[in-house]
Scaffold this motif. Sequence first.
Motif: not given
Length: 227
Positions: A31-56
């Motif tokens: 699950e943490s790797m999925h979240f890392r991959a999500l953050r990587h994808a969104l970082a290309t648009e300058g988005v910083e994903v907060p930790d609490e988003f993982h629960h959602e």
Amino acid sequence: MTNEHPSGVRPGQHPFRAVLWDIDGTLLLSESMHFRALRHALATEGVEVPDEFHHEIVGRAAKVVYKKCRQTFGLSMSFDQWRRLKYSYYTAHAAEIAVRPGALEAWRMFEQSGLRQALVSNSDRIVVNANIRVLGLEEPGFISVSINDVVRGKPDPEPYKRAATLLGLKTQQCIAIEDSPTGAQAALAAGTHIIAWPEDRTLEFPPGIRPITDLEPAVKELLRHVA
């Protein structure tokens, strides 16, 4: 159907013929790797994903997660772009994912008892195949269900019904092992029995499902009910 007993099994129930495993968070600590991959994808648009988003998003299918990202962060990239970025990162780093302690030991216990086993995932086939390689479970005829194999993913019961059909069994003859409320809801709706084994102890499961912290005792008790 409820699963008030910690193993999800009560005396007099139909003997089990198969175990249906979730993968992410259940067999693998991915699950943490999925979240890392999500953050990587969104970082290309300058988005910083907060930790609490993982629960959602834990346990949710890719299209659901993408929609949530668009709603929350105003994501502009297409679903295909987002998925390509996320999955390329995930598959490139899959070898770093650890097997969840106790998971493969339980797998071998079921295997030795003669129970059939299959994988039921809400991930795309490319991720499921990468996870199977990490687990070392590649073999001819091995059954796995990905989000690409069904019309509706978890929490819909279709993935579990599909797995049971591929095994030639009724869902009532199967037991699901899940780590998320989303997966547990799908298994419950399909009519399978459930062992809820969450890594995250703060998750809230559907009424009647009592999560366990130690898988081995639940497996040993379940095997006492196998014909």
